[in-house]
Motif scaffolding. Sequence first.
Motif, short mmCIF file in Angstrom:
data_model
loop_
_atom_site.label_atom_id
_atom_site.label_comp_id
_atom_site.label_asym_id
_atom_site.label_seq_id
_atom_site.Cartn_x
_atom_site.Cartn_y
_atom_site.Cartn_z
N ARG A 130 0.83 -1.20 0.00
CA ARG A 130 0.00 0.00 0.00
C ARG A 130 0.86 1.25 0.00
O ARG A 130 0.57 2.24 -0.66
CB ARG A 130 -0.92 0.00 1.23
N LYS A 181 -1.34 8.80 8.57
CA LYS A 181 -2.40 9.13 7.60
C LYS A 181 -1.87 10.23 6.69
O LYS A 181 -2.11 11.42 6.92
CB LYS A 181 -3.65 9.58 8.35
N TYR A 239 -1.99 7.07 0.22
CA TYR A 239 -3.21 6.72 -0.52
C TYR A 239 -2.94 6.78 -2.02
O TYR A 239 -3.41 5.92 -2.77
CB TYR A 239 -4.36 7.65 -0.12
N GLU A 249 -3.62 -4.73 5.39
CA GLU A 249 -4.88 -3.99 5.39
C GLU A 249 -5.24 -3.65 3.95
O GLU A 249 -4.44 -3.85 3.03
CB GLU A 249 -4.75 -2.71 6.22
N GLY A 303 -6.92 -0.65 1.08
CA GLY A 303 -6.57 0.73 0.76
C GLY A 303 -7.01 1.71 1.84
O GLY A 303 -6.33 2.71 2.08
N ALA A 304 -8.12 1.46 2.51
CA ALA A 304 -8.61 2.41 3.52
C ALA A 304 -9.39 1.73 4.64
O ALA A 304 -10.28 2.33 5.22
CB ALA A 304 -9.47 3.48 2.86
N ALA A 305 -9.05 0.48 4.94
CA ALA A 305 -9.74 -0.20 6.04
C ALA A 305 -8.87 -1.34 6.56
O ALA A 305 -8.04 -1.88 5.83
CB ALA A 305 -11.08 -0.76 5.57
N ASN A 306 -9.06 -1.68 7.82
CA ASN A 306 -8.34 -2.80 8.43
C ASN A 306 -9.08 -4.11 8.14
O ASN A 306 -10.26 -4.09 7.80
CB ASN A 306 -8.18 -2.58 9.94
N LEU A 339 -2.23 1.27 9.13
CA LEU A 339 -2.92 2.29 9.91
C LEU A 339 -3.66 1.67 11.11
O LEU A 339 -4.40 0.71 10.94
CB LEU A 339 -3.92 3.05 9.04
N GLY A 378 -6.42 1.77 12.91
CA GLY A 378 -7.76 2.34 12.86
C GLY A 378 -8.46 2.31 14.21
O GLY A 378 -8.34 1.34 14.96
N VAL A 379 -9.20 3.38 14.49
CA VAL A 379 -9.94 3.43 15.75
C VAL A 379 -11.08 2.40 15.73
O VAL A 379 -11.45 1.84 16.76
CB VAL A 379 -10.44 4.86 16.05
N THR A 380 -11.62 2.13 14.53
CA THR A 380 -12.71 1.14 14.46
C THR A 380 -12.18 -0.26 14.78
O THR A 380 -12.85 -1.04 15.47
CB THR A 380 -13.34 1.15 13.05
N GLY A 440 -13.54 0.25 9.44
CA GLY A 440 -13.13 1.63 9.21
C GLY A 440 -14.26 2.56 9.60
O GLY A 440 -15.41 2.11 9.73
N THR A 441 -13.96 3.83 9.79
CA THR A 441 -14.97 4.78 10.22
C THR A 441 -16.18 4.73 9.29
O THR A 441 -17.33 4.68 9.75
CB THR A 441 -14.39 6.20 10.25
C1 LIG Z 1 -5.35 2.89 5.33
C2 LIG Z 1 -6.46 2.84 6.31
N1 LIG Z 1 -6.57 1.79 7.12
C3 LIG Z 1 -7.54 1.69 8.04
C4 LIG Z 1 -8.48 2.70 8.17
C5 LIG Z 1 -9.55 2.58 9.21
O1 LIG Z 1 -9.30 3.49 10.21
P1 LIG Z 1 -10.47 4.06 11.16
O2 LIG Z 1 -11.13 2.88 11.77
O3 LIG Z 1 -9.74 4.91 12.14
O4 LIG Z 1 -11.39 4.83 10.26
C6 LIG Z 1 -8.41 3.84 7.36
C7 LIG Z 1 -9.40 4.92 7.50
O5 LIG Z 1 -9.36 5.92 6.87
C8 LIG Z 1 -7.39 3.90 6.41
O6 LIG Z 1 -7.30 4.95 5.59
#
Ligand SMILES: Cc1ncc(COP(=O)(O)O)c(C=O)c1O
Length: 235
Positions: free
Chosen positions: A69, A78, A83, A112, A114-117, A136, A138-140, A180-181
């Motif tokens: 990634r 972040k 990205y 992970e 592109g934008a989520a775990n 990343l 992620g808080v989620t 992810g959020t």
């Molecule tokens: C690369 C990546 N991984 C994981 C996440 C999930 O993170 P979160 O749960 O904080 O939204 C995101 C959220 O934008 C992300 O961009």
Amino acid sequence: IVSQYSNDIPEPPGSMYIRPTHIGTEAAIGKAAAPSINSMLYVLISPVGDYFAGGAKPLRVLLDETGMRCAPHMGMIKSGGNYASALGPIIAAKNDVQADQILFCPNGDVQETGAANFLLIDGNEIITKALDSSFLHGVTRSSILTLAADLGMKVTETQLSVEELLQRAAKPGVEAALSGTAAVLTSVGTLIHNDKEHTVGSGEHGPITQKLRQALNDIQWGKAPDTHNWLTRVK
Ligand SMILES: Cc1ncc(COP(=O)(O)O)c(C=O)c1O
């Protein structure tokens, strides 16, 4: 800022997206090679709708063992560049195998998308990659693991190899999900690996995934007690 715009926050499942942004502003050419000594921090906020309006189908995810990634030491940050570097392969995966996302697994290490775990649910156990700098935090991911433990599940944070993932995902009742959020927790129904499609469990939305998703939504929407003090009330 949020209280100032509280009237613009839509009802659940809509929400207010808050995106702090930090850019270097030093007026000097050559800042690609040295950090800027001035910067600006600003916060973009925007009302957002239900990310999966219309009932999302379980996702199709391509396992990529050769690319990554972003640079491994930057994964937990972040940063826009992270990205940008994933966009080309993700577009290709959409076009070539109709994948919704790529699950980056450099050298077989499941990281992970592109934008989520990524999380695997095998019976009473929830498995996800242990925290390191390559992805990343992620808080989620953290909230879901906390809620899973609250529900009596065994939480395993570990290295997961592609080989083990494919073996476990083939078992009946196993579930996989992205967190992810925006996605909250969304089922993965199919893993695509070396031109072969592997159905995860039944290939449908998993009941444990839905239960965990609901548990998080209920706290976010004020329907369940906020026992971990995750909510900051807007006055
Ligand atoms: C690369 C990546 N991984 C994981 C996440 C999930 O993170 P979160 O749960 O904080 O939204 C995101 C959220 O934008 C992300 O961009």
